[in-house]
Write an enzyme that holds these catalytic residues in place. Structure first.
Site, short mmCIF file in Angstrom:
data_model
loop_
_atom_site.label_atom_id
_atom_site.label_comp_id
_atom_site.label_asym_id
_atom_site.label_seq_id
_atom_site.Cartn_x
_atom_site.Cartn_y
_atom_site.Cartn_z
N GLU A 207 0.84 -1.20 0.00
CA GLU A 207 0.00 0.00 0.00
C GLU A 207 0.87 1.25 0.00
O GLU A 207 1.71 1.44 0.88
CB GLU A 207 -0.93 0.01 1.21
CG GLU A 207 -1.84 1.25 1.25
CD GLU A 207 -2.89 1.20 2.34
OE1 GLU A 207 -2.89 0.25 3.15
OE2 GLU A 207 -3.70 2.14 2.38
N GLU B 92 -12.26 2.82 3.88
CA GLU B 92 -11.46 2.87 5.09
C GLU B 92 -11.65 4.22 5.77
O GLU B 92 -11.58 5.27 5.13
CB GLU B 92 -9.98 2.68 4.72
CG GLU B 92 -9.05 2.60 5.90
CD GLU B 92 -7.63 2.26 5.47
OE1 GLU B 92 -7.13 1.23 5.91
OE2 GLU B 92 -7.04 3.02 4.69
MN MN Z 1 -5.39 2.51 3.45
#
Ligand code: MN
Length: 288
Positions: A147, A241
């Site tokens: 990520e 998120e």
């Molecule tokens: Mn994230």
């Protein structure tokens, strides 16, 4: 249509049987296809209990984690790098056992603010360790994601460009780039080019607002981002998120600098987010 997910920390701070049931039940009720389960401490997640609940409510799961400075595979200290590799290997096993086919997040360095630039030696450690982790993950049917996060959470991968080069250096077919709109909004000049830069390497997406609160209430250019996903024919998971100090632990709040409540009711937030993402995908598709 992409499978849509929601991060478990929207609902619960931990993963006891009660918390797991609550989070999985709400995620299913909100219409999500999967829940993203944090594996910061893989031993704290019971994979068989989790798998049973996922089956009961009919949704899937992905997993994520951020290494810390004691388990940083990009450390110049080989003992620390080995500890991190061991944690990743254990997380892959737990992910596979609970039925997830994806483990992403800050899997390549510590998730936190570094006080110096990444070094070639440290980067080399991370590449070697991830190569071995990907090999183990391939045997377990798990894809590993790296990520891309902002400068306060990594000194190694802050842009899609850096991540694609890093992924090519690891050279594993089950390693993908994971983009997050919250981080892109800080580090990338625009929201569409990073998607194009990743190309086929893009394997997972986090959707978060500029302040990590309600989607659409911040400054992220979502139309540009979703248009790029549609243009790239991105078929992967899109996971919402968001973090509020109402839910998460003090340790996680410190790691991510979550100092205020952007929302109170995780379910209301999640229902809104799912509709927002669906609308963005439809609008982007029609604009094509
Ligand atoms: Mn994230």
């Amino acid at each position: 249509m992409n499978r849509l997910g929601v991060h478990a920390l929207v609902f619960v701070p931990g993963w006891s049987a009660e918390e797991a049931r609550g989070a999985i039940e709400i995620s299913a009720r909100c219409g999500y296809d999967l829940i993203e389960i944090p594996l910061l401490d893989p031993s704290s997640v019971d994979p068989y209990m989790t798998r049973g609940l996922l089956d009961e409510y009919g949704i899937g799961a992905t997993c994520s984690l951020g290494l810390d400075f004691d388990t940083d595979i990009s450390s110049e200290d080989e003992a620390i790098a080995r500890k991190g590799e061991d944690l990743l290997l254990r997380a892959v096993t737990v992910a596979a056992e609970l039925g997830a086919d994806y483990l992403g997040g800050v899997t390549y360095c510590a998730m936190g603010k570094y006080s110096q630039s990444a070094t070639e030696r440290g980067r080399g450690h991370a590449i070697e360790a991830l190569g071995r982790v990907c090999s183990h993950a391939a045997d377990a049917g798990v894809t590993i994601g790296i990520e891309v996060v902002n400068r306060y959470e990594s000194n190694l991968l802050n842009t899609a460009r850096q991540a694609t080069i890093f992924a090519d250096d690891v050279g594993a077919s089950n390693l993908v780039v994971h983009l997050d709109t919250y981080h892109m909004n800080i580090e990338e000049g625009r929201m569409d080019l990073p998607v194009q830069t990743c190309g086929d390497r893009l394997g997972y997406v986090h959707v978060g607002e500029s302040h990590r609160g309600y989607l659409g209430s911040g400054s992220v250019d979502f139309p540009s981002f979703f248009r790029a996903l549609i243009d790239a024919d991105y078929q992967g998971v899109i996971t919402f998120e968001s973090f509020s100090s109402r839910v998460i632990s003090d340790a996680f709040a410190s790691a991510l600098a979550v100092w205020r409540d952007l929302w109170e009711d995780g379910e209301d937030l999640a229902v809104h987010a799912r509709q927002f993402i669906t609308d963005q995908l439809l609008s982007a598709g029609r604009a094509r």
